[in-house]
Scaffold this motif. Structure first.
Motif, PDB file in Angstrom:
ATOM      1  N   ASN A 157      23.522  18.432  53.861  1.00  0.00           N
ATOM      2  CA  ASN A 157      24.476  19.682  53.935  1.00  0.00           C
ATOM      3  C   ASN A 157      24.039  19.993  52.278  1.00  0.00           C
ATOM      4  OD1 ASN A 157      25.293  20.612  56.570  1.00  0.00           O
ATOM      5  ND2 ASN A 157      26.399  18.880  57.104  1.00  0.00           N
ATOM      6  N   ALA A 158      24.454  20.635  51.634  1.00  0.00           N
ATOM      7  CA  ALA A 158      24.328  21.064  50.389  1.00  0.00           C
ATOM      8  C   ALA A 158      24.471  22.436  50.272  1.00  0.00           C
ATOM      9  CB  ALA A 158      23.512  20.024  49.664  1.00  0.00           C
ATOM     10  N   GLY A 159      25.008  23.107  48.932  1.00  0.00           N
ATOM     11  CA  GLY A 159      25.383  24.010  48.379  1.00  0.00           C
ATOM     12  C   GLY A 159      25.921  23.966  47.420  1.00  0.00           C
ATOM     13  N   PHE A 160      26.245  24.923  46.261  1.00  0.00           N
ATOM     14  CA  PHE A 160      26.707  25.261  44.979  1.00  0.00           C
ATOM     15  C   PHE A 160      28.288  25.611  44.675  1.00  0.00           C
ATOM     16  CE2 PHE A 160      22.217  25.391  44.822  1.00  0.00           C
ATOM     17  CZ  PHE A 160      21.745  24.353  43.129  1.00  0.00           C
ATOM     18  N   LEU A 161      28.810  25.118  43.655  1.00  0.00           N
ATOM     19  CA  LEU A 161      29.351  25.339  42.805  1.00  0.00           C
ATOM     20  C   LEU A 161      29.378  26.726  41.756  1.00  0.00           C
ATOM     21  CD1 LEU A 161      31.693  21.621  43.648  1.00  0.00           C
ATOM     22  CD2 LEU A 161      32.055  23.898  45.030  1.00  0.00           C
ATOM     23  N   ASP A 162      30.713  26.781  40.885  1.00  0.00           N
ATOM     24  CA  ASP A 162      30.058  27.563  40.420  1.00  0.00           C
ATOM     25  C   ASP A 162      29.342  26.770  39.146  1.00  0.00           C
ATOM     26  OD1 ASP A 162      30.519  29.585  38.334  1.00  0.00           O
ATOM     27  OD2 ASP A 162      33.176  29.648  37.817  1.00  0.00           O
ATOM     28  N   GLY A 163      28.993  27.818  38.201  1.00  0.00           N
ATOM     29  CA  GLY A 163      28.158  27.724  37.430  1.00  0.00           C
ATOM     30  C   GLY A 163      28.225  28.025  35.557  1.00  0.00           C
ATOM     31  N   GLY A 164      26.845  28.014  35.115  1.00  0.00           N
ATOM     32  CA  GLY A 164      26.776  28.133  34.105  1.00  0.00           C
ATOM     33  C   GLY A 164      27.515  27.842  33.227  1.00  0.00           C
ATOM     34  N   ALA A 165      28.651  28.587  32.540  1.00  0.00           N
ATOM     35  CA  ALA A 165      28.993  27.828  31.343  1.00  0.00           C
ATOM     36  C   ALA A 165      30.441  27.120  31.405  1.00  0.00           C
ATOM     37  CB  ALA A 165      30.203  29.152  30.556  1.00  0.00           C
ATOM     38  N   SER A 166      30.915  27.489  33.338  1.00  0.00           N
ATOM     39  CA  SER A 166      31.727  26.724  33.978  1.00  0.00           C
ATOM     40  C   SER A 166      31.293  25.433  34.105  1.00  0.00           C
ATOM     41  CB  SER A 166      32.330  27.015  34.833  1.00  0.00           C
ATOM     42  OG  SER A 166      32.919  28.328  34.631  1.00  0.00           O
ATOM     43  N   SER A 167      30.079  25.076  33.890  1.00  0.00           N
ATOM     44  CA  SER A 167      29.624  24.083  34.921  1.00  0.00           C
ATOM     45  C   SER A 167      29.775  22.789  33.957  1.00  0.00           C
ATOM     46  CB  SER A 167      27.985  23.610  35.292  1.00  0.00           C
ATOM     47  OG  SER A 167      28.229  24.097  35.949  1.00  0.00           O
ATOM     48  N   GLU A 168      30.932  22.170  34.373  1.00  0.00           N
ATOM     49  CA  GLU A 168      30.853  20.284  33.742  1.00  0.00           C
ATOM     50  C   GLU A 168      31.541  19.422  34.381  1.00  0.00           C
ATOM     51  OE1 GLU A 168      35.004  20.428  31.622  1.00  0.00           O
ATOM     52  OE2 GLU A 168      34.428  22.755  31.982  1.00  0.00           O
ATOM     53  N   MET A 169      31.734  17.859  34.208  1.00  0.00           N
ATOM     54  CA  MET A 169      31.958  16.476  34.569  1.00  0.00           C
ATOM     55  C   MET A 169      31.934  16.025  33.610  1.00  0.00           C
ATOM     56  SD  MET A 169      29.367  13.410  36.570  1.00  0.00           S
ATOM     57  CE  MET A 169      28.963  15.193  37.614  1.00  0.00           C
ATOM     58  N   VAL A 170      33.820  15.006  33.934  1.00  0.00           N
ATOM     59  CA  VAL A 170      34.469  14.361  33.382  1.00  0.00           C
ATOM     60  C   VAL A 170      35.167  13.349  34.709  1.00  0.00           C
ATOM     61  CG1 VAL A 170      36.765  14.815  32.633  1.00  0.00           C
ATOM     62  CG2 VAL A 170      35.998  16.934  32.808  1.00  0.00           C
ATOM     63  N   VAL A 171      34.597  12.252  33.569  1.00  0.00           N
ATOM     64  CA  VAL A 171      34.766  10.781  34.531  1.00  0.00           C
ATOM     65  C   VAL A 171      36.319   9.910  32.743  1.00  0.00           C
ATOM     66  CG1 VAL A 171      33.712   8.673  34.919  1.00  0.00           C
ATOM     67  CG2 VAL A 171      32.387  10.667  35.302  1.00  0.00           C
ATOM     68  N   ASN A 172      36.774   9.277  33.411  1.00  0.00           N
ATOM     69  CA  ASN A 172      37.832   8.921  33.293  1.00  0.00           C
ATOM     70  C   ASN A 172      38.753   9.566  32.489  1.00  0.00           C
ATOM     71  OD1 ASN A 172      37.460   6.536  35.174  1.00  0.00           O
ATOM     72  ND2 ASN A 172      36.065   5.477  33.447  1.00  0.00           N
ATOM     73  N   GLY A 173      38.685  10.572  32.150  1.00  0.00           N
ATOM     74  CA  GLY A 173      39.597  11.636  31.109  1.00  0.00           C
ATOM     75  C   GLY A 173      38.938  12.384  29.906  1.00  0.00           C
ATOM     76  N   GLN A 174      37.197  12.140  30.011  1.00  0.00           N
ATOM     77  CA  GLN A 174      36.256  11.874  29.251  1.00  0.00           C
ATOM     78  C   GLN A 174      34.950  13.245  29.702  1.00  0.00           C
ATOM     79  OE1 GLN A 174      36.842  11.251  25.953  1.00  0.00           O
ATOM     80  NE2 GLN A 174      39.090  10.121  26.314  1.00  0.00           N
ATOM     81  N   LEU A 175      35.342  14.196  29.183  1.00  0.00           N
ATOM     82  CA  LEU A 175      33.910  14.851  29.805  1.00  0.00           C
ATOM     83  C   LEU A 175      32.217  14.351  28.692  1.00  0.00           C
ATOM     84  CD1 LEU A 175      33.076  18.061  30.176  1.00  0.00           C
ATOM     85  CD2 LEU A 175      32.685  18.329  27.604  1.00  0.00           C
ATOM     86  N   ILE A 176      31.193  14.290  29.841  1.00  0.00           N
ATOM     87  CA  ILE A 176      30.564  13.986  30.072  1.00  0.00           C
ATOM     88  C   ILE A 176      29.534  14.562  30.239  1.00  0.00           C
ATOM     89  CG2 ILE A 176      30.975  11.317  31.185  1.00  0.00           C
ATOM     90  CD1 ILE A 176      29.824  11.626  33.616  1.00  0.00           C
TER      91      ILE A 176
END
Length: 452
Positions: free
Chosen positions: A288-307
């Protein structure tokens, strides 16, 4: 032959400006002929239109395909998202076992013209929906992660985003956390696109009314689409462009896979298509899979740091929701910051601090010029009695880019913990999410809402 020679001599006699204009005109003619008179050119125009439609500037897609075709393409995307949401999920196909060992793992990923990050979450019960802690303002994901002590996180659901400069405080659809309804734009009987989790940690993607989500023991949810994998099979995709993406999928063993694709940053990463991300998640074994908000909102943060590298000019955006990973998710309390509010201002250019600072900086850097007096006029003109002889008065130019704040548009919103209470906007219509990207300002065919 003589005609060609005469034409060549005539062109040689042109000024450099005339030559440049002639070259531009010729290039424009050849480009237009290619784009509008060849099959390959038509495909390129359709691809460009799909890319624009998946952004906040979808109205401008008419430049490539015309108004009628643009509207048909937008409607087709909406119909696809609704159709893909209909197939019931077989939640019994997912087995959640007791987790031991590492909680997450992050890997670099890349494709043709894009790069990104992929995160494995080995215990799906570690995921929680978190919202901002300040009324009237969205919050950056790094701030949410640091504030809550989360291990990692990605952006969540869609929101009303005027001019791409919204304050991130006006969600679209539904937000649930810890079994509580924090926000809803409609009553509990109206189906809404959701990305949600049951208390057992099973991923639910599709279009459900809140009443049914509660019956399914869903505890955490946000709104976005499209759904692209259902019960192990790929779902059809109508129209596709290159954009930043955030996607989520779950394997049969319960492992969650989060994908963030950087985009709009040539040549570093232009963006990925919905199909490319669908193929990636299928290869990972997601059922099962789908999308979350994208575009300029797309980001991933690990241990408090934007990666990852958000495509927004101003870096991380203020957002209304995030999916965060916790070592002890049961200890996390998420307050309802929309409780009791009757109106929500989505913001815009007039109150975006980054935009305002940028405009002020541009004005400050603009060179100031002093008008040079006409020598002949100065010799014959009799000075006004109030002007000091020999002194030239310099007018103060009006600041360019300075903004006159316009009143915020305030849709009427009544968040509630009761799934049967409807919320009806009065000033600004709700916006529904475009497939995998930041919400725009025109509905794309979903009858119950307008992702973005």
């Amino acid at each position: 032959m003589k005609i060609a020679t005469d034409s060549h001599k005539q062109i040689q006699g042109w000024s450099w400006l005339k030559r440049i204009l002639g070259a531009v005109a010729l290039l424009g003619f050849l480009s237009s002929s290619f784009l509008y008179l060849t099959p390959l050119g038509t495909n390129i125009r359709l691809f460009l239109a799909n890319t624009v439609i998946e952004t906040q500037h979808r109205d401008w897609a008419w430049i490539f395909v015309g108004v009628k075709k643009r509207d048909e393409m937008i409607n087709a995307m909406g119909l696809m998202s609704d159709a893909n949401a209909k197939e019931p999920q077989d939640l019994s196909a997912i087995t959640i076992s007791k987790h031991k060992g590492e909680l997450t793992k992050v890997e670099d990923i890349s494709g043709h013209g894009w790069v990104g990050k992929k995160m494995y979450i080995y215990d799906p019960r570690a995921l929680r929906v978190v919202v901002p802690n300040t009324v009237g303002q969205g919050e950056r994901i790094t701030s949410m992660v640091q504030r809550t002590g989360a291990v990692a996180g990605v952006n969540g659901g869609g929101f009303d985003d005027p001019q791409g400069l919204g304050n991130g405080f006006a969600p679209v659809g539904v937000i649930m956390s810890g079994g509580k309804i924090l926000y809803t734009g409609v009553d509990g009987t109206v189906p809404q696109h959701v990305v949600a989790f049951t208390k057992e940690g099973k991923l639910v993607i599709g279009k459900y009314p809140i009443d049914q989500l509660l019956q399914m023991h869903v505890t955490d949810a946000v709104s976005f689409y499209p759904r692209v994998i259902a019960n192990g099979k790929a779902l059809p995709i109508e129209g596709d462009g290159l954009n930043p993406r955030t996607a989520i999928g779950q394997r049969a063993d319960g492992v969650i896979i989060l994908v963030v694709i950087d985009g709009r940053q040539p040549p570093y990463s232009i963006g990925a298509t919905l199909k490319e991300v669908q193929d990636l998640l299928l290869a990972e074994g997601c059922i099962n899979a789908g999308f979350l908000d994208g575009g300029a909102s797309s980001e991933m943060v690990v241990n408090g740091q934007l990666i990852t590298k958000p495509s927004s000019k101003y870096g991380e955006r203020r957002l209304p929701s995030a999916l965060l990973v916790f070592e002890h998710p049961d200890k996390i309390q998420v307050p309802n910051i929309w409780d009791g509010l009757t109106k929500i201002d989505p913001g815009g250019a007039y109150d975006n601090p980054d935009y305002i600072a940028d405009m002020q900086k541009q004005h400050a850097n603009k060179p100031k010029t002093t008008p040079t007096p006409n020598a002949k006029a100065s010799a014959t003109r009799t000075p006004e009695p109030t002007q000091t002889p020999g002194v030239i008065e310099t007018p103060s130019p009006s600041p360019e880019g300075s903004m006159t704040p316009s009143p915020g548009v305030t849709p009427s919103v009544k968040p509630t913990v009761s799934p049967t209470t409807a919320v009806t906007p009065t000033s600004r219509p709700s916006v529904s999410p475009t497939p995998g990207v930041t919400p725009a300002e025109t509905p794309i065919g979903t009858p119950s809402e307008k992702n973005k």
